[in-house]
Design a protein around this motif. Structure first.
Motif, mmCIF file in Angstrom:
data_model
loop_
_atom_site.group_PDB
_atom_site.id
_atom_site.type_symbol
_atom_site.label_atom_id
_atom_site.label_comp_id
_atom_site.label_asym_id
_atom_site.label_seq_id
_atom_site.Cartn_x
_atom_site.Cartn_y
_atom_site.Cartn_z
ATOM 1 N N ALA A 143 10.280 17.634 5.569
ATOM 2 C CA ALA A 143 11.167 18.711 6.013
ATOM 3 C C ALA A 143 10.365 19.965 6.372
ATOM 4 N N ALA A 144 9.313 20.219 5.602
ATOM 5 C CA ALA A 144 8.446 21.364 5.917
ATOM 6 C C ALA A 144 7.763 21.171 7.266
ATOM 7 N N LEU A 145 7.390 19.944 7.571
ATOM 8 C CA LEU A 145 6.789 19.667 8.877
ATOM 9 C C LEU A 145 7.795 19.877 10.006
ATOM 10 N N ARG A 146 9.043 19.515 9.735
ATOM 11 C CA ARG A 146 10.075 19.753 10.766
ATOM 12 C C ARG A 146 10.230 21.251 11.042
ATOM 13 N N LEU A 147 10.011 22.064 9.981
ATOM 14 C CA LEU A 147 10.151 23.512 10.132
ATOM 15 C C LEU A 147 9.111 24.093 11.089
ATOM 16 N N VAL A 148 7.924 23.473 11.131
ATOM 17 C CA VAL A 148 6.869 23.987 11.999
ATOM 18 C C VAL A 148 6.865 23.300 13.358
ATOM 19 N N GLY A 149 7.918 22.513 13.657
ATOM 20 C CA GLY A 149 8.079 22.017 15.003
ATOM 21 C C GLY A 149 7.850 20.538 15.223
ATOM 22 N N THR A 150 7.610 19.763 14.173
ATOM 23 C CA THR A 150 7.400 18.333 14.342
ATOM 24 C C THR A 150 8.730 17.645 14.628
ATOM 25 N N ASP A 151 8.763 16.754 15.606
ATOM 26 C CA ASP A 151 10.016 16.078 15.913
ATOM 27 C C ASP A 151 10.236 14.897 14.952
ATOM 28 N N ILE A 152 11.406 14.274 15.081
ATOM 29 C CA ILE A 152 11.802 13.211 14.168
ATOM 30 C C ILE A 152 10.829 12.026 14.241
ATOM 31 N N ARG A 153 10.468 11.603 15.433
ATOM 32 C CA ARG A 153 9.606 10.438 15.575
ATOM 33 C C ARG A 153 8.229 10.683 14.979
ATOM 34 N N ALA A 154 7.675 11.870 15.228
ATOM 35 C CA ALA A 154 6.367 12.189 14.650
ATOM 36 C C ALA A 154 6.444 12.253 13.134
ATOM 37 N N THR A 155 7.567 12.769 12.629
ATOM 38 C CA THR A 155 7.749 12.839 11.177
ATOM 39 C C THR A 155 7.727 11.445 10.555
ATOM 40 N N ARG A 156 8.395 10.518 11.219
ATOM 41 C CA ARG A 156 8.420 9.161 10.684
ATOM 42 C C ARG A 156 7.048 8.497 10.763
ATOM 43 N N ARG A 157 6.300 8.809 11.829
ATOM 44 C CA ARG A 157 4.953 8.233 11.929
ATOM 45 C C ARG A 157 4.038 8.805 10.852
ATOM 46 N N ILE A 158 4.215 10.086 10.533
ATOM 47 C CA ILE A 158 3.421 10.699 9.453
ATOM 48 C C ILE A 158 3.757 10.035 8.120
ATOM 49 N N ALA A 159 5.065 9.798 7.892
ATOM 50 C CA ALA A 159 5.473 9.102 6.670
ATOM 51 C C ALA A 159 4.880 7.702 6.624
ATOM 52 N N ALA A 160 4.837 7.023 7.776
ATOM 53 C CA ALA A 160 4.227 5.700 7.827
ATOM 54 C C ALA A 160 2.743 5.769 7.482
ATOM 55 N N GLY A 161 2.069 6.860 7.930
ATOM 56 C CA GLY A 161 0.656 7.025 7.589
ATOM 57 C C GLY A 161 0.454 7.191 6.104
ATOM 58 N N GLU A 162 1.333 7.948 5.431
ATOM 59 C CA GLU A 162 1.239 8.077 3.972
ATOM 60 C C GLU A 162 1.410 6.723 3.288
ATOM 61 N N ALA A 163 2.412 5.975 3.734
ATOM 62 C CA ALA A 163 2.641 4.648 3.135
ATOM 63 C C ALA A 163 1.461 3.721 3.407
ATOM 64 N N LEU A 164 0.894 3.834 4.632
ATOM 65 C CA LEU A 164 -0.245 2.991 4.977
ATOM 66 C C LEU A 164 -1.432 3.283 4.068
ATOM 67 N N PHE A 165 -1.683 4.579 3.825
ATOM 68 C CA PHE A 165 -2.805 4.930 2.951
ATOM 69 C C PHE A 165 -2.576 4.412 1.528
ATOM 70 N N GLY A 166 -1.351 4.587 1.026
ATOM 71 C CA GLY A 166 -1.059 4.078 -0.324
ATOM 72 C C GLY A 166 -1.210 2.576 -0.414
ATOM 73 N N SER A 167 -0.769 1.860 0.631
ATOM 74 C CA SER A 167 -0.877 0.399 0.601
ATOM 75 C C SER A 167 -2.327 -0.055 0.707
ATOM 76 N N LEU A 168 -3.137 0.672 1.500
ATOM 77 C CA LEU A 168 -4.555 0.321 1.594
ATOM 78 C C LEU A 168 -5.259 0.546 0.257
ATOM 79 N N LEU A 169 -4.926 1.667 -0.388
ATOM 80 C CA LEU A 169 -5.460 1.863 -1.734
ATOM 81 C C LEU A 169 -4.967 0.769 -2.677
ATOM 82 N N GLY A 170 -3.698 0.342 -2.466
ATOM 83 C CA GLY A 170 -3.160 -0.747 -3.280
ATOM 84 C C GLY A 170 -3.927 -2.041 -3.089
#
Length: 778
Positions: free
Chosen positions: A228-255
């Motif tokens: 939500a903070a990223l949306r405040l600085v101008g990130t659109d919905i699709r980019a927000t979801r891709r950023i969330a996917a990057g977080e999940a990807l990093f956690g899964s790689l560490l997993g």
């Protein structure tokens, strides 16, 4: 490039997001890592079984030895099995005697032991050196000259030995071995067991996949606030979801890395872990290459897809606002289609018979669809149940209200146990239905005798002494001991003529009364025993047992070199009686005589059997019996009487199920605990507010218990219904009737135990989070 930039930004947030970001990433990594470790273990099973089978075949005597076609030479060896049992553990061994100066040796053995020595496995050596092995040491009084290498053992915990002998001969049961490992045999599973193995794999692995999918969603509320903070600085919905996917990807790689670390660490200790008498060499636990690659690709991909799917159910807006979409309830119809499709696939597969090869794919697909369908059905049911709950004590109201607001996280945490219990119920129904096929009644009577012994190397005076030794053994109450040999009708017979033959059994009156319907008996009596209802066999016995006529003892049947045949006259007044059943369930007929009528010492080629009734209250009575047997003849076989015999392959599959079930239940318990701790951390501020308003800790503790218990109870109801349905279809496929409908009760008890365990283990964190400093914010 935009995708890569957004994914990279998500990875940076996960890696450098401060303490909160690292906490979420660590939870995800640990959760995914546990699942990956179990998947790596599962992918190692084929290699483990192949290596174990290869070592088993390598140490088996060659086909020529098994068929008795080996001639004596400088490299051949005489050997005889000398297996025993010690406090429920099987001790496998052989007595060995080389024929020449260069005998062949089994794998893992450098040279054959000399007489009075033995080569033992490390586990057996350790047991014999410990105080617990003192009774076994009496049975195996050999000096250990060397240890067997890993190449000659199935597992590090196997109790195995080779002992040297200077008295073993072919006439005492030894057979000649000319080599090892060139004998090939087929040990394919019956179709029914193939189906069982398929279902076991599905039941054990589907909960792992669900657990991994749940783990990548840990910390979802904090993630949504950051987005939500990223949306405040101008990130659109699709980019927000891709950023969330990057977080999940990093956690899964560490997993993945954590799972590899867990696997490699646990692999080093696997040789020291023994469950139900089974262990494994660490070197055998090697994942298949293609399965490892599949795991490495599938886990991160699943993490990204699950995250994107989860974000579709929330609205992320600027100014830190995250709210669930409203006006859209979970739909039931498509959730019911998935398990229904699974049942349909199984039904269309048709019945499995013993003559048709089993196609594993539709069976596995059908079972997966049913179990995944139950997991999909659970969120709808939990939501439907909690929305209708009203009133009750304060802890109950707090728990219900929390579930009414966010039941999704609780449902995800419980989905693993739902699938596992449903699969376990179906498997237990399948096992119960198949039990009659793989378990048979032996006809033995363990109430009359608990042990039976047999030896081919006890003859003459030693035979009578053997019975007395057993009677003098601590804990032995009754000995049904007999000395048996073949006797024939004297005369000369042509090549095509069959010489009348029957058995001669020598035993005291108490023994003979156990074997035949004998009323009065005294020392010196002789009896002719006819089988029940077999007149042809009775006439054949009378051809040999002619009262008042001579019969030939020590005939050509197995006559030792140098032994002389002798004649003996059957008393004219010997009564004829009917045979009875011994404790083994076998009929004895022919001629029965007491030692006063014929001396067992005149029967050098006789065999002795002893059936023993013992006092079960005497400590280690079984070990005392086996020690006596070993003193009489190290190769004497001692077996335990049982009324039911179980097929070896069936027992192996059941053992595999137990091992897998233990691992899966442990994973589910950890899954629920990690999910519970993550939810408590998400509600840190809310808990602090409640405490600040005077809510008692006990109230919040009970609230946590009910929040865990409610979804689990709903999940157990779904699992019971789904498991019974799946089990009924599987038993129909095998053309078996459902024999037990109440097998879900133990699994329901296990679910209840998990509720209590997870609640108790989460209480320390709950007490810590209920401090006033939880109200602080930045």
């Amino acid at each position: 490039m935009t995708w890569l930039r957004d994914l990279g930004l998500g990875i940076r947030f996960a890696a450098a997001g401060g303490r909160e970001g690292w906490a979420r990433t660590a939870l995800t990594a640990v959760g995914v890592g546990l699942g990956v470790a179990l998947l790596l273990v599962a992918s190692s099973v084929p290699h483990l079984l192949d290596e174990r089978s290869a070592r088993d075949r390598a140490r088996a005597e060659g086909a020529a030895s098994w068929n008795g076609k080996v001639e004596k030479s400088d490299t051949t060896v005489l050997r005889i099995g000398a297996d025993t049992e010690f406090r429920g553990q099987v001790v496998t061994g052989f007595l060995m005697r080389p024929d020449g100066a260069h005998p062949v040796t089994p794998p893992g053995v450098g040279s054959l032991p000399a007489p009075g020595e033995m080569v033992a496995s490390p586990a057996l050596k350790e047991l014999l050196a410990s105080p617990e092995g003192s009774l076994l040491k009496e049975r195996l009084p050999y000096r250990i000259s060397a240890t067997i290498g890993d190449a000659g053992l199935l597992s590090p915990g196997e109790l195995y030995y080779y002992a040297g002998s200077d008295t073993l001969t072919p006439s005492t049961g030894g057979h000649r071995v000319g080599g090892y490992g060139d004998r090939d045999w087929s040990d394919e599973l019956p179709p029914a067991l193939v189906v069982l193995v398929i279902i076991i794999c599905v039941v054990l692995l589907v909960p792992v996949a669900i657990f991994i999918a749940t783990a990548v969603r840990f910390g979802g509320e904090r993630r949504d606030r950051r987005l939500a903070a990223l949306r405040l600085v101008g990130t659109d919905i699709r980019a927000t979801r891709r950023i969330a996917a990057g977080e999940a990807l990093f956690g899964s790689l560490l997993g993945l890395l954590a799972g590899a670390a867990f696997f490699l660490t646990g692999r080093g200790f696997v040789g020291e872990v023994e469950l139900w008498g089974h262990s494994a060499f660490p070197s055998d636990l090697v994942p298949a290459g293609w399965l490892t690659a599949l795991i490495a690709v599938a886990v991160p991909l699943a993490a990204v897809l699950v995250t994107l799917a989860a974000l579709r159910s929330v609205v992320i807006e600027p100014l830190g606002v995250v709210r669930n979409t409203t006006g859209r309830r979970r739909r039931l119809w498509w959730r019911l289609l998935v398990p229904a499709a699974g049942i349909a696939v199984l039904a269309l597969t048709g019945r499995v018979d013993e003559f048709t090869p089993v196609n594993p794919y539709p069976i596995a697909a059908g079972a997966v669809l049913v179990l995944v369908g139950l997991a999909l059905l659970l969120p709808w049911l939990v939501e439907a149940v909690v929305q209708r709950l009203r009133g009750g004590p304060l802890p109950w109201q707090l728990a219900v209200r929390r579930l009414q607001l966010t039941s999704g996280a609780a449902s995800r945490a419980v989905s693993g146990i739902t699938v596992a219990v449903a699969g376990a119920v179906a498997l237990q129904m399948l096992f119960a239905a198949m039990g009659d096929e793989f378990e048979r009644m032996t006809g033995q009577d363990p109430s009359r005798a608990q042990f039976t012994t047999f030896s081919e190397d006890v003859s003459g005076e030693a035979a009578a002494r053997t019975i007395e030794d057993f009677r003098a053994t601590e804990g032995v109450e009754t000995v049904i001991g007999t000395v048996e040999t073949y006797v024939t009708k004297p005369g000369t017979y042509g090549q095509d003529e069959m010489q009348p033959t029957t058995t001669l059994t020598v035993g005291d009156c108490a023994t003979l009364k156990e074997l035949a319907a004998i009323g009065s008996c005294k020392e010196g009596d002789v009896f002719v025993v006819h089988p029940k209802g077999d007149k042809e066999q009775a006439d054949w016995i009378d051809e040999t047992a002619r009262k008042g006529e001579e019969i030939e003892l020590n005939s050509s049947h197995g006559l030792e070199p140098g032994a002389k045949s002798m004649l003996w006259t059957l008393p004219a007044g010997a009564p004829t009686v009917r045979a009875g059943l011994d404790p083994l369930g076998k009929e004895h007929w022919g001629i029965m005589a007491t030692p006063g009528a014929i001396d067992p010492g005149t029967l050098p080629n006789a065999l002795i059997t002893a059936q023993l009734r013992v006092d079960k209250g005497v400590e280690d009575v079984a070990e005392h019996v086996r020690n006596t047997a070993a003193r009489i003849d190290p190769a004497m076989r001692v077996t335990t009487l049982t009324s039911v015999a179980r097929d070896r392959q069936y027992a192996s599959v059941q053992t595999a199920l137990r091992l897998g079930a233990v691992a899966t239940l442990m994973l589910i318990a950890v899954s629920m605990l990690v999910s519970q701790l993550e939810q408590l951390r998400e509600r840190k501020r809310l808990l602090s507010v409640l405490v600040a308003f005077g809510t008692r800790r006990v109230t919040l503790g009970w609230s946590v218990l009910w929040q865990t218990a409610l979804p689990v109870v709903v999940g157990l109801l779904v699992a019971t219904a789904g498991g019974l349905g799946l089990g009924a279809v599987l038993t129909w496929m095998l053309a078996k009737p459902v024999t037990q409908w109440w097998l879900f009760l133990p699994m329901a008890g296990a679910g209840g135990a998990l509720i209590v365990a997870v609640t108790v283990l989460s209480l320390p964190l709950l007490w810590r989070l209920m401090r006033p400093d939880g109200l602080r914010t930045e």
